[in-house]
Structures are given as C-alpha cells and as structure tokens.
Design an enzyme around this catalytic site. Structure first.
Site, mmCIF file in Angstrom:
data_model
loop_
_atom_site.group_PDB
_atom_site.id
_atom_site.type_symbol
_atom_site.label_atom_id
_atom_site.label_comp_id
_atom_site.label_asym_id
_atom_site.label_seq_id
_atom_site.Cartn_x
_atom_site.Cartn_y
_atom_site.Cartn_z
ATOM 1 N N GLY A 8 0.835 -1.202 0.000
ATOM 2 C CA GLY A 8 0.000 0.000 0.000
ATOM 3 C C GLY A 8 0.867 1.248 0.000
ATOM 4 N N SER A 10 1.215 3.389 2.490
ATOM 5 C CA SER A 10 1.896 3.587 3.777
ATOM 6 C C SER A 10 2.632 2.340 4.225
ATOM 7 C CB SER A 10 0.894 3.949 4.873
ATOM 8 O OG SER A 10 0.118 5.040 4.507
ATOM 9 N N ILE A 12 3.433 -2.131 4.048
ATOM 10 C CA ILE A 12 3.421 -3.404 3.309
ATOM 11 C C ILE A 12 2.852 -4.458 4.250
ATOM 12 C CG2 ILE A 12 4.784 -5.159 2.109
ATOM 13 C CD1 ILE A 12 6.891 -3.025 1.537
ATOM 14 N N ASP A 101 -5.209 -2.503 -6.020
ATOM 15 C CA ASP A 101 -5.797 -2.950 -4.742
ATOM 16 C C ASP A 101 -7.323 -2.864 -4.813
ATOM 17 O OD1 ASP A 101 -5.719 -0.144 -4.755
ATOM 18 O OD2 ASP A 101 -5.091 0.027 -2.657
ATOM 19 N N THR A 180 -6.722 20.608 20.884
ATOM 20 C CA THR A 180 -6.522 20.563 19.434
ATOM 21 C C THR A 180 -6.503 19.124 18.939
ATOM 22 O OG1 THR A 180 -5.251 22.590 19.533
ATOM 23 C CG2 THR A 180 -4.970 21.248 17.566
HETATM 24 N N1 LIG Z 1 -1.027 -2.315 13.078
HETATM 25 C C1 LIG Z 1 -1.190 -1.185 12.394
HETATM 26 N N2 LIG Z 1 -0.117 -0.501 11.959
HETATM 27 C C2 LIG Z 1 -0.264 0.648 11.281
HETATM 28 N N3 LIG Z 1 -1.441 1.191 10.971
HETATM 29 C C3 LIG Z 1 -2.556 0.558 11.369
HETATM 30 C C4 LIG Z 1 -2.484 -0.651 12.090
HETATM 31 N N4 LIG Z 1 -3.760 -1.045 12.354
HETATM 32 C C5 LIG Z 1 -4.555 -0.123 11.805
HETATM 33 N N5 LIG Z 1 -3.855 0.869 11.240
HETATM 34 C C6 LIG Z 1 -4.446 2.001 10.529
HETATM 35 O O1 LIG Z 1 -4.426 1.610 9.175
HETATM 36 C C7 LIG Z 1 -4.265 2.714 8.312
HETATM 37 C C8 LIG Z 1 -3.434 2.252 7.123
HETATM 38 O O2 LIG Z 1 -4.217 1.256 6.500
HETATM 39 P P1 LIG Z 1 -3.712 0.364 5.316
HETATM 40 O O3 LIG Z 1 -4.935 -0.319 4.799
HETATM 41 O O4 LIG Z 1 -2.584 -0.492 5.750
HETATM 42 O O5 LIG Z 1 -3.176 1.490 4.326
HETATM 43 P P2 LIG Z 1 -2.382 1.388 2.962
HETATM 44 O O6 LIG Z 1 -2.918 0.169 2.233
HETATM 45 O O7 LIG Z 1 -2.707 2.652 2.289
HETATM 46 O O8 LIG Z 1 -0.918 1.263 3.262
HETATM 47 C C9 LIG Z 1 -3.652 3.801 9.150
HETATM 48 O O9 LIG Z 1 -4.491 4.924 9.023
HETATM 49 C C10 LIG Z 1 -3.752 3.326 10.606
HETATM 50 O O10 LIG Z 1 -4.623 4.188 11.315
HETATM 51 C C1 LIG Z 2 -6.630 5.060 -4.513
HETATM 52 C C2 LIG Z 2 -5.319 4.455 -4.033
HETATM 53 C C3 LIG Z 2 -4.312 5.564 -3.839
HETATM 54 C C4 LIG Z 2 -5.573 3.745 -2.676
HETATM 55 O O1 LIG Z 2 -4.336 3.344 -2.122
HETATM 56 P P1 LIG Z 2 -4.144 2.862 -0.599
HETATM 57 O O2 LIG Z 2 -4.874 3.789 0.293
HETATM 58 O O3 LIG Z 2 -4.741 1.478 -0.509
HETATM 59 O O4 LIG Z 2 -2.679 2.833 -0.343
HETATM 60 C C5 LIG Z 2 -4.801 3.383 -5.050
HETATM 61 O O5 LIG Z 2 -5.809 2.449 -5.306
HETATM 62 C C6 LIG Z 2 -4.353 4.013 -6.354
HETATM 63 O O6 LIG Z 2 -3.266 4.498 -6.465
HETATM 64 N N1 LIG Z 2 -5.244 4.001 -7.381
HETATM 65 C C7 LIG Z 2 -4.983 4.548 -8.715
HETATM 66 C C8 LIG Z 2 -5.980 5.614 -9.044
HETATM 67 C C9 LIG Z 2 -7.393 5.086 -9.237
HETATM 68 O O7 LIG Z 2 -7.765 4.024 -8.717
HETATM 69 O O8 LIG Z 2 -8.162 5.765 -9.959
HETATM 70 K K LIG Z 3 -7.353 2.177 0.382
#
Ligand SMILES: Nc1ncnc2c1ncn2[C@@H]1O[C@H](COP(=O)(O)OP(=O)(O)O)[C@@H](O)[C@H]1O
Ligand SMILES: CC(C)(COP(=O)(O)O)[C@@H](O)C(=O)NCCC(=O)O
Ligand SMILES: [K+]
Length: 250
Positions: A8, A10, A12, A101, A180
């Site tokens: 993803g 943020s 993996i 994804d 805040t």
């Molecule tokens: N164990 C964890 N570690 C990090 N982030 C987590 C965890 N559990 C839940 N989160 C939440 O998950 C979000 C990231 O989700 P994720 O689906 O992994 O994102 P991405 O696919 O974009 O990398 C963060 O906003 C965080 O709040």
């Molecule tokens: C929308 C997303 C950024 C979501 O990514 P994630 O939050 O899962 O890391 C990803 O699916 C992406 O880069 N999509 C390409 C643009 C689109 O789906 O139109």
């Molecule tokens: K997502």
C-alpha cells in the site's frame, strides 16, 4: 510456502501461506528493508514463490521484486490489470488506471456477495469505495483522503495545529474536542464516517434490490457501526490476490 504482499501507500502487509492456503505467519512493515528482515527472521520453511499487488510506482515495485528474487531465490508474480475477470467487468474508461488494490477487493467482494450487488470500502491511506451490480458490472467508485492524509493536511497547512500523531492513535471518542488533538482526531473521524454513510445511502438508491457492503483496510473498524449489516473482511486484498494470481505450487 508462498509469500504474499500487499504494498500500500503507507504499509506493506505480508503473509506466508502453507499448502492448502493455511496462513502460518503475517506482519505489517513500513519499508522494503523491514520486509526483508521480517521474512528472514520468520522461522518458516523455504519459500516457493511470491505473489504481490502494489499501488506504488513501477520503479519501487520492480526494485522490491528484484530484491526478493535475489535474497530468497523466488519468482515474484504481480497482479496486473485486466478488463474482465470471470464475468466481473472493470468499469473505468481505461481499466489500467484503476488501482490494483481496488480491483482485487472488487473481485473478492463479488465472490463473497454470491450474486448480489455489492459495495466495497477500503479504508487506508486513501479511502476508496467501489460499487458493483448483481451482473458483475463495476459501476465505478470514489476516492477520498483517509485519516492519515486528513491529519497531515491540517498539520501542513495551518500554523497552530501541531501534535505528534503517535498520541492520537486509539482516539475513538465522538464528543466535541476540548484540545486541538481531540478536535482534529474526532473531526477527521466524523469526515470518514460521513463518507461511509453517504456510500451506504447511494448503494440503497442504486441497488434497490439489496446489496452487500464490505469494509476492509486498516481503519475499517472505526466505521463499522455506521453501516447496518456491513461485513468487515480484514484480508480482502489477499483474497482477491489469490483469485487474480493463482500459483501452480499452491
Ligand atoms: N497495526 C497497524 N499498523 C499501522 N497502521 C494501522 C495498524 N492497524 C490499523 N492501522 C491504521 O491503518 C491505516 C493504514 O491502513 P492500510 O490499509 O494499511 O493502508 P495502505 O494500504 O494505504 O498502506 C492507518 O491509518 C492506521 O490508522
Ligand atoms: C486510490 C489508491 C491511492 C488507494 O491506495 P491505498 O490507500 O490502498 O494505499 C490506489 O488504489 C491508487 O493508487 N489508485 C490509482 C488511481 C485510481 O484508482 O483511480
Ligand atoms: K485504500
């Protein structure tokens, strides 16, 4: 043993699967280095192959695949865009532009919905919603910022919103904030819930015959009470990855 990766924006997410798709180990890391270290430390027998999905840049993804092959001697099979899979049709004008994804959670959702229309919401860095009718036609979807992005935008573009997000984790209250950090965290949570609620209302309008609603991604738990009957499916990307990317030695 098969290594599965969901790369993803943020984090993996990784899993190790034994024969019969049994999950024997799993983890979440924030860098390629941490991934290699975690897999090396996991006391599982030799890896046979890797399958992965990535929304990172092609360069970053290629680099990670090459590193995995060099370190563990495995081939990496990446899920790639297709227009139609098993009767499910990608609704984007250019199917290659739909995040992979998203495509994978669509495939998993259609399978779980068993012939009903469905909506799948993936709440991660970004939040995505995708709607699929009962015939498997993807109707398109929506993308908005997730909690980490909303928080960061406020901190970046104001002068007096400053706090360590570390202290925010675990914030789940809905009363008006008196600091805040409370005001921002609770405000962002309301934004997220409002988006999810709107998707639910749209689904009622579009799919009068009824539909299944699925929630996945790291922040799915935060919104589960907003949608009556929503199903949280934590590993939906992996479920879709197994459908799109079957391996010989499974
Ligand atoms: N164990 C964890 N570690 C990090 N982030 C987590 C965890 N559990 C839940 N989160 C939440 O998950 C979000 C990231 O989700 P994720 O689906 O992994 O994102 P991405 O696919 O974009 O990398 C963060 O906003 C965080 O709040
Ligand atoms: C929308 C997303 C950024 C979501 O990514 P994630 O939050 O899962 O890391 C990803 O699916 C992406 O880069 N999509 C390409 C643009 C689109 O789906 O139109
Ligand atoms: K997502």
């Amino acid at each position: 043993m098969i290594l599965e990766l969901d790369c993803g924006n943020s984090l993996i997410k990784w899993r190790l699967l034994a024969a019969g798709a049994e999950v024997v180990d799993t983890g979440i890391v924030d860098s390629d280095d941490a991934l290699i270290a975690a897999i090396s430390q996991s006391d599982s027998p030799a890896l046979a192959a890797c399958r992965l999905v990535s929304v990172r840049s092609d360069e970053e993804t290629q680099q990670l695949k090459e590193r995995l092959t060099a370190t563990f001697g495995i081939a990496c099979h990446q899920a790639l865009p297709v227009e139609v899979w098993n009767g499910v049709r990608n609704g984007y004008r250019d199917h290659q532009r739909l995040g992979m994804d998203r495509w994978l959670v669509i495939l998993a959702a259609v399978q779980l919905a068993e012939g009903k229309a469905c909506v799948v919401l993936d709440l991660g860095t970004a939040v995505t919603a995708d709607l699929v009718d009962a015939q498997g036609e993807h109707q398109g979807g929506f993308i908005c910022p997730g909690i980490p992005l909303m928080r960061r935008e406020l901190q970046t573009h104001t002068r007096r919103i400053r706090y360590d997000p570390h202290w925010a984790s675990g914030e789940r209250y809905e009363a008006p904030g008196r600091t805040t950090i409370e005001a921002v965290e609770r405000g962002c949570l309301y934004m997220l819930k409002g988006f999810v609620r709107t998707q639910y209302e749209l689904a009622q309008e579009m799919f009068a015959e009824g539909c299944e609603i699925f929630l996945t991604g790291g922040d799915a738990e935060l919104v589960k009470h907003v949608v009556p009957g929503a199903r949280i499916v934590p590993d939906m990307v992996f479920a879709g990855l197994a459908l799109a990317c079957p391996l010989e030695n499974e």
